[in-house]
Enzyme design. Structure first.
Site, PDB file in Angstrom:
ATOM      1  N   SER A  93       0.786  -1.224   0.000  1.00 57.95           N
ATOM      2  CA  SER A  93       0.000   0.000   0.000  1.00 57.95           C
ATOM      3  C   SER A  93       0.820   1.278   0.000  1.00 57.95           C
ATOM      4  O   SER A  93       0.328   2.317  -0.436  1.00 57.95           O
ATOM      5  CB  SER A  93      -0.945   0.010   1.208  1.00 57.95           C
ATOM      6  OG  SER A  93      -0.219  -0.062   2.421  1.00 57.95           O
TER       7      SER A  93
ATOM      8  N   HIS B  67      -5.486  -3.737  -2.480  1.00 58.93           N
ATOM      9  CA  HIS B  67      -5.246  -2.746  -3.527  1.00 58.93           C
ATOM     10  C   HIS B  67      -5.121  -3.368  -4.918  1.00 58.93           C
ATOM     11  O   HIS B  67      -4.890  -2.651  -5.890  1.00 58.93           O
ATOM     12  CB  HIS B  67      -3.975  -1.950  -3.209  1.00 58.93           C
ATOM     13  CG  HIS B  67      -4.062  -1.190  -1.921  1.00 58.93           C
ATOM     14  ND1 HIS B  67      -4.563   0.091  -1.831  1.00 58.93           N
ATOM     15  CD2 HIS B  67      -3.724  -1.549  -0.651  1.00 58.93           C
ATOM     16  CE1 HIS B  67      -4.517   0.499  -0.574  1.00 58.93           C
ATOM     17  NE2 HIS B  67      -4.011  -0.475   0.163  1.00 58.93           N
TER      18      HIS B  67
ATOM     19  N   LYS C 139     -12.020   0.066  -1.712  1.00 55.20           N
ATOM     20  CA  LYS C 139     -11.030   0.626  -2.634  1.00 55.20           C
ATOM     21  C   LYS C 139     -11.537   0.469  -4.072  1.00 55.20           C
ATOM     22  O   LYS C 139     -12.361   1.247  -4.515  1.00 55.20           O
ATOM     23  CB  LYS C 139      -9.677  -0.023  -2.384  1.00 55.20           C
ATOM     24  CG  LYS C 139      -9.200   0.231  -0.948  1.00 55.20           C
ATOM     25  CD  LYS C 139      -7.917  -0.448  -0.612  1.00 55.20           C
ATOM     26  CE  LYS C 139      -7.457  -0.097   0.796  1.00 55.20           C
ATOM     27  NZ  LYS C 139      -8.345  -0.638   1.862  1.00 55.20           N
TER      28      LYS C 139
END
Length: 388
Positions: free
Chosen positions: A178, A206, A238
């Site tokens: 990240s 992610h 996300k």
């Protein structure tokens, strides 16, 4: 008892340029936002595909709120497991190619719950040095022997596994890291795990939505089979643009989590409307490949522009594009300079990143335009020259 010692520690953080302050967002997540009463072009959101404010996702949320109300009302095992939750779990299982998926309220809870349900003091957990805080906390809390291997280094992992005689061995890694934006070498890590009869757990928070032809994340990106990694974690806040998280895996894994994952058992379920909205975002995520294609083009545009400016970018093929500055005070100064020019990017400082590697963590979204990326590059050039 006085809080004087806390006041001293807080003051020290300010002096070290490590003090954090919240800002108030007054608009939906989108490229142009209002923060504390001022409009900015933002490059610090995890809404990688631009789905957090998608009208179809919003409509699904509203429709489900009319049907189910707002709160989940109870834990999943009492009376809080709604039809919307169940349908989303089935869809996520099919999406990931796993037999089952289990919803959690947050990614932090998914990671804490999974590791602690699988391991105890008879076992060992092996973690990448740059793993997310939730993964590191999970490893420390579970009671297993905790070891960290060198970042994205299968040989380092192999050495540590070779020395372990634990009952169970769990290797834990981020899929996309990240703070650096690089991708874990999952095929090599999986091979090392097989050699040592270890399980591989991947937090692909992610990666989902951004990597793979249909947004299936790191496992699809590397064309891995449905049995590897054995424990696959994803977050919904996300690339999916909603909220919550899930763990996908075998029937035995999911049933074990239902029985033993305290962060699943002892908390109220996410609002059913969020689950229903996520079903819609999942459909969009899979069908609209242009979002990933546009995102890839914007990443390339930004990286080429930074190269022309002589900026130190990390090796990242993902929407996370960190510009390493070094010292925390300098990173803050550049962030503040960008803010004065109407660009909103937070400075990331220790302990989130190692000492001496403070950075501007630029994140790109399919909702951005080429012109907005060009504006960012031009503003970066101006501000950095002023700070020199």
């Amino acid at each position: 008892m006085s809080f004087d010692s806390l006041s001293e520690e807080l003051q020290q953080r300010k002096q070290q340029s490590l003090y954090r302050q919240r800002r108030t967002l007054e608009t939906p997540q989108q490229p142009m936002v209002s923060v504390d009463g001022r409009e900015y072009l933002a490059f610090c959101s995890n809404d990688y595909l631009g789905l957090a404010n998608h009208p179809d996702v919003i409509h699904s949320f509203q429709k489900a709120a009319d049907k189910y109300g707002v709160g989940g009302g109870a834990s999943h095992l009492v009376n809080g497991h709604s039809q919307a939750h169940h349908e989303l779990e089935e869809a996520l299982a099919e999406f990931t190619g796993r037999p089952r998926a289990l919803l959690f309220s947050t990614g932090y809870m998914a990671n804490i719950g999974a590791v602690n349900a699988l391991l105890d003091k008879q076992d060992a957990v092996f973690q990448d040095r740059l793993n997310h805080a939730s993964l590191l906390d999970a490893g420390l809390l579970c009671g297993a022997r905790f070891q960290r291997y060198l970042h994205n280094d299968p040989e380092s992992l192999n050495t540590r596994l070779s020395r372990s005689e634990a009952r169970r061995k769990l290797v834990v890694t981020d899929g996309v890291f990240s703070m650096d934006g690089d991708v874990a070498d999952l095929p090599s890590l999986a091979s090392v795990c097989r050699d040592h009869n270890a399980w591989l757990m991947v937090d692909d928070a992610h990666g989902f939505g951004c990597l793979g032809k249909q947004g299936g994340g790191c496992a699809e990106y590397f064309a891995m089979g449905s049995n590897s990694p054995e424990v696959l974690v994803g977050t919904l806040g996300k690339g999916f643009g909603t909220a919550g998280a899930f763990v996908a895996g075998s029937e035995e894994l999911i049933e074990t989590l239902i029985q033993h994952a305290r962060t699943y058992i002892y908390t109220t379920s996410m609002p059913p409307a969020v689950a229903a909205a996520t079903l819609t975002s999942l459909r969009i995520l899979r069908e609209e490949n242009w979002r990933r294609e546009k995102l890839e083009a914007l990443i390339q545009q930004f990286r080429e522009g930074c190269d022309d400016l002589g900026l130190d970018l990390m090796d990242s093929p993902t929407p996370i594009q960190p510009i390493v500055i070094g010292e925390s005070d300098k990173a803050i100064q550049i962030s503040q300079g960008l803010e004065r020019e109407g660009i909103f990017i937070s400075a990331i400082r220790p302990p989130t990143v190692p000492q001496g590697s403070a950075r501007l963590r630029v994140t790109l979204s399919a909702a951005h335009t080429e012109a907005q990326v060009e504006r960012l590059l031009g503003t970066l050039e101006k501000v950095i020259k002023e700070q020199a």
